[in-house]
Design a protein around this motif. Structure first.
Motif, PDB file in Angstrom:
ATOM      1  N   CYS A  71      12.733  -1.064  -1.595  1.00 38.55           N
ATOM      2  CA  CYS A  71      12.805  -1.411  -2.909  1.00 38.55           C
ATOM      3  C   CYS A  71      14.049  -1.384  -3.889  1.00 38.55           C
ATOM      4  N   CYS A  72      14.200  -2.520  -4.822  1.00 40.91           N
ATOM      5  CA  CYS A  72      15.345  -1.867  -5.766  1.00 40.91           C
ATOM      6  C   CYS A  72      14.579  -1.362  -6.703  1.00 40.91           C
ATOM      7  N   ALA A  73      16.042  -0.533  -7.566  1.00 43.32           N
ATOM      8  CA  ALA A  73      16.183   0.240  -8.753  1.00 43.32           C
ATOM      9  C   ALA A  73      17.346   0.052  -9.598  1.00 43.32           C
ATOM     10  N   GLY A  74      16.814   0.322 -10.894  1.00 46.55           N
ATOM     11  CA  GLY A  74      18.445   0.059 -11.714  1.00 46.55           C
ATOM     12  C   GLY A  74      18.421  -1.362 -12.095  1.00 46.55           C
ATOM     13  N   TYR A  75      19.621  -0.947 -13.456  1.00 47.42           N
ATOM     14  CA  TYR A  75      19.801  -3.251 -13.603  1.00 47.42           C
ATOM     15  C   TYR A  75      21.373  -2.923 -13.201  1.00 47.42           C
ATOM     16  N   PRO A  76      21.879  -3.491 -13.155  1.00 47.08           N
ATOM     17  CA  PRO A  76      22.112  -4.814 -11.796  1.00 47.08           C
ATOM     18  C   PRO A  76      20.839  -4.056 -10.537  1.00 47.08           C
ATOM     19  N   PRO A  77      19.962  -4.585  -9.640  1.00 45.83           N
ATOM     20  CA  PRO A  77      18.966  -3.639  -9.231  1.00 45.83           C
ATOM     21  C   PRO A  77      19.977  -3.684  -8.035  1.00 45.83           C
ATOM     22  N   LYS A  78      19.575  -2.380  -7.746  1.00 45.61           N
ATOM     23  CA  LYS A  78      20.352  -2.106  -5.755  1.00 45.61           C
ATOM     24  C   LYS A  78      18.976  -1.292  -5.242  1.00 45.61           C
ATOM     25  N   THR A  79      19.618  -1.358  -3.926  1.00 42.71           N
ATOM     26  CA  THR A  79      18.694  -1.450  -2.471  1.00 42.71           C
ATOM     27  C   THR A  79      18.734   0.171  -2.506  1.00 42.71           C
ATOM     28  N   GLU A  98       5.636  -2.597  10.904  1.00 46.00           N
ATOM     29  CA  GLU A  98       4.933  -3.225  11.885  1.00 46.00           C
ATOM     30  C   GLU A  98       3.921  -2.737  10.193  1.00 46.00           C
ATOM     31  N   PHE A  99       2.889  -3.469   9.794  1.00 45.83           N
ATOM     32  CA  PHE A  99       2.117  -4.071   8.985  1.00 45.83           C
ATOM     33  C   PHE A  99       0.464  -4.346   8.725  1.00 45.83           C
ATOM     34  N   ASP A 100      -0.190  -3.463   8.517  1.00 49.69           N
ATOM     35  CA  ASP A 100      -1.775  -4.663   7.966  1.00 49.69           C
ATOM     36  C   ASP A 100      -1.403  -5.463   6.968  1.00 49.69           C
ATOM     37  N   PRO A 101      -1.907  -6.819   7.522  1.00 50.65           N
ATOM     38  CA  PRO A 101      -1.696  -7.959   6.141  1.00 50.65           C
ATOM     39  C   PRO A 101      -2.683  -7.698   5.508  1.00 50.65           C
ATOM     40  N   ALA A 102      -4.343  -7.185   5.777  1.00 52.45           N
ATOM     41  CA  ALA A 102      -5.400  -6.925   5.838  1.00 52.45           C
ATOM     42  C   ALA A 102      -5.190  -6.271   3.808  1.00 52.45           C
ATOM     43  N   ASN A 103      -4.272  -5.283   4.182  1.00 51.59           N
ATOM     44  CA  ASN A 103      -4.305  -3.850   2.961  1.00 51.59           C
ATOM     45  C   ASN A 103      -2.795  -3.683   3.217  1.00 51.59           C
ATOM     46  N   GLY A 104      -1.570  -4.084   3.095  1.00 54.30           N
ATOM     47  CA  GLY A 104      -0.580  -3.524   3.477  1.00 54.30           C
ATOM     48  C   GLY A 104      -0.489  -2.298   4.133  1.00 54.30           C
ATOM     49  N   ARG A 105      -1.089  -1.723   5.286  1.00 52.63           N
ATOM     50  CA  ARG A 105      -1.088  -0.347   5.026  1.00 52.63           C
ATOM     51  C   ARG A 105      -0.184  -0.165   6.878  1.00 52.63           C
ATOM     52  N   GLN A 106       1.115   0.989   6.536  1.00 51.31           N
ATOM     53  CA  GLN A 106       2.024   0.653   7.124  1.00 51.31           C
ATOM     54  C   GLN A 106       1.252   1.270   8.928  1.00 51.31           C
ATOM     55  N   ILE A 107       1.383   0.796   9.593  1.00 49.80           N
ATOM     56  CA  ILE A 107       1.082   1.138  11.194  1.00 49.80           C
ATOM     57  C   ILE A 107       2.245   1.850  11.708  1.00 49.80           C
ATOM     58  N   TYR A 123       8.892  -4.639  -2.093  1.00 50.88           N
ATOM     59  CA  TYR A 123       8.079  -5.540  -2.040  1.00 50.88           C
ATOM     60  C   TYR A 123       8.238  -6.116  -0.365  1.00 50.88           C
ATOM     61  N   TYR A 124       8.396  -7.110   0.179  1.00 53.45           N
ATOM     62  CA  TYR A 124       8.793  -7.909   1.062  1.00 53.45           C
ATOM     63  C   TYR A 124       9.849  -8.673   1.404  1.00 53.45           C
ATOM     64  N   PRO A 125      10.523  -8.606   1.729  1.00 58.58           N
ATOM     65  CA  PRO A 125      11.513  -9.591   2.200  1.00 58.58           C
ATOM     66  C   PRO A 125      11.291 -10.575   3.111  1.00 58.58           C
ATOM     67  N   GLU A 126      10.683 -10.284   4.068  1.00 56.96           N
ATOM     68  CA  GLU A 126      10.860 -11.210   5.325  1.00 56.96           C
ATOM     69  C   GLU A 126       9.470 -10.912   5.948  1.00 56.96           C
ATOM     70  N   ALA A 162       0.997  -1.394   0.223  1.00 56.92           N
ATOM     71  CA  ALA A 162      -0.081  -0.273   0.021  1.00 56.92           C
ATOM     72  C   ALA A 162       0.862   0.705  -0.267  1.00 56.92           C
ATOM     73  N   GLY A 163       0.596   2.039  -0.804  1.00 56.97           N
ATOM     74  CA  GLY A 163       1.557   3.084  -0.491  1.00 56.97           C
ATOM     75  C   GLY A 163       2.266   3.640  -1.584  1.00 56.97           C
ATOM     76  N   VAL A 164       2.797   2.451  -2.222  1.00 55.60           N
ATOM     77  CA  VAL A 164       4.303   2.514  -2.568  1.00 55.60           C
ATOM     78  C   VAL A 164       4.186   1.986  -4.877  1.00 55.60           C
TER      79      VAL A 164
END
Length: 371
Positions: free
Chosen positions: A294-302, A309-318, A276-279, A268-270
């Motif tokens: 977030c990673c951008a460019g090629y090869p990708p860089k963080t 803390e996130f709400d799993p229902a909607n991905g909103r950051q708490i 993505y969520y690594p873990e 949400a919001g991104v």
């Protein structure tokens, strides 16, 4: 799933979060430009410790809650960790000093699991192509093999069921790891084991996805407080593609993620094509303590890391707990039973946060930890 594009795996490519994705800072000149560009976004540079963003102004409600929780919650009594040399150790949870060594070497991965009473630890041993799951009492004694094939162990809240992944892990010492069929993806699965009856349930990859021959490696597992769901952190296949966070239901699902992405935690919001969520692991309140980056460019860089803390229902950051560094992984997330104490690794540094406050470094030199 962030991308449906899949490429062939180069020879010698190895599975696992730190085996698949190299995290590196940009070259010095680019790093200076990137730091300046990101200064207004609060993203940390490639040195120093993880940071916590400036908190919002206090309100009457937050002030009341702060007064209600003025007493410091007790830190968990037991903390176990795996050193970067592969030793399984018991740490003093207040100082981070090693007080006992349970195994000298051979422990791998970024996941260890403690029973609710804190008396037994489950861990991954790097033998052969598919690894093994073992357990041992924290006071020492003879270890016991739990599964001859398995990695990333995770116990449910009452310690009656163990979830783990079965997956091929490439190694320079393991020899030829290809199964007879030649399709490793067909062998990847999440397994749930009833520790009392020894009954198991298997959840493979979706058949159509497995037919592609490209596996979806499992980097971490976490049970929901009620035991009804498993958070499955799936790592990149290659080129930073394939990351996803799936919430599977062991009672109704037949695979550990769905091809259409319907069980994935939203972003949400991104930009969902670059973030993505690594873990992630479950908190006692049903939310997720997770890393989003977030990673951008090629090869990708963080370029951006949020520990929050996130709400799993909607991905909103708490709430945001820390702004992570971009030159390292943030792994081995763990939460105390009461939810007050958060633990994770920033690179090899063991970070501790009380009630979401700014994390502090407890100790260094580890690849996994849990309490």
């Amino acid at each position: 799933m962030r991308s449906t594009t899949r490429r062939a795996i180069p020879a010698g490519r190895r599975h696992g979060r730190r085996r698949w994705l190299a995290r590196a800072c940009p070259r010095p000149a680019l790093a200076m430009a990137l730091a300046a560009a990101l200064a207004t976004t609060g993203v940390a540079a490639c040195s120093g410790a993880d940071q916590q963003p400036s908190p919002p102004p206090p309100t009457a409600a937050t002030a009341g809650r702060a007064q209600a929780t003025a007493g410091v919650p007790a830190r968990p009594d037991t903390l176990v960790a795996v050193t970067t040399q592969g030793a399984l150790v018991v740490l003093d949870p207040r100082t981070g000093h090693a007080i006992r060594t349970l195994r000298q070497d051979g422990v791998v991965g970024d996941a260890v699991a403690l029973t609710p009473d804190g008396r037994t630890v489950y861990y991954e041993v790097g033998t052969g192509c598919e690894h093994e799951i073992w357990r041992v009492g924290i006071d020492g004694g003879a270890p016991t093999k739990v599964a001859s094939k398995g990695s990333v162990p995770a116990l449910n809240r009452d310690g009656t069921r163990l979830a783990y992944a079965v997956q091929y892990v490439w190694s320079t010492t393991a020899g030829d790891c290809l199964p007879p069929s030649g399709n490793v993806a067909a062998t990847f699965q999440v397994v749930v084991l009833d520790l009392a009856t020894r009954k198991t349930w298997q959840y493979p990859m979706p058949p159509k996805v497995a037919e592609s021959g490209l596996p979806a490696p499992v980097g971490h597992l976490s049970w929901a407080p009620d035991g009804a769901r498993l958070a499955v952190s799936i790592t990149a296949v290659q080129d930073n593609e394939g990351w996803q966070l799936s919430l599977m239901n062991p009672s109704t699902d037949t695979t550990y993620f769905r091809e259409d992405g319907s069980t994935n935690v939203p972003l949400a919001g991104v930009d969902r094509y670059t973030y993505y969520y690594p873990e992630a692991v479950f908190l006692p309140n049903g939310h997720l303590f997770a890393v989003r980056q977030c990673c951008a460019g090629y090869p990708p860089k963080t370029t951006s890391v949020d520990v929050a803390e996130f709400d799993p229902a909607n991905g909103r950051q708490i709430r945001q707990i820390a702004v992570g560094l971009t030159d390292r992984g943030h792994t081995s997330l763990s939460v105390s039973a009461d939810g007050h104490w958060l633990l994770y690794l920033s690179g090899a540094d063991l970070q501790v946060s009380q009630d979401g406050a700014r994390p502090t470094t407890l100790a260094s030199g580890f690849q996994a930890a849990a309490w």
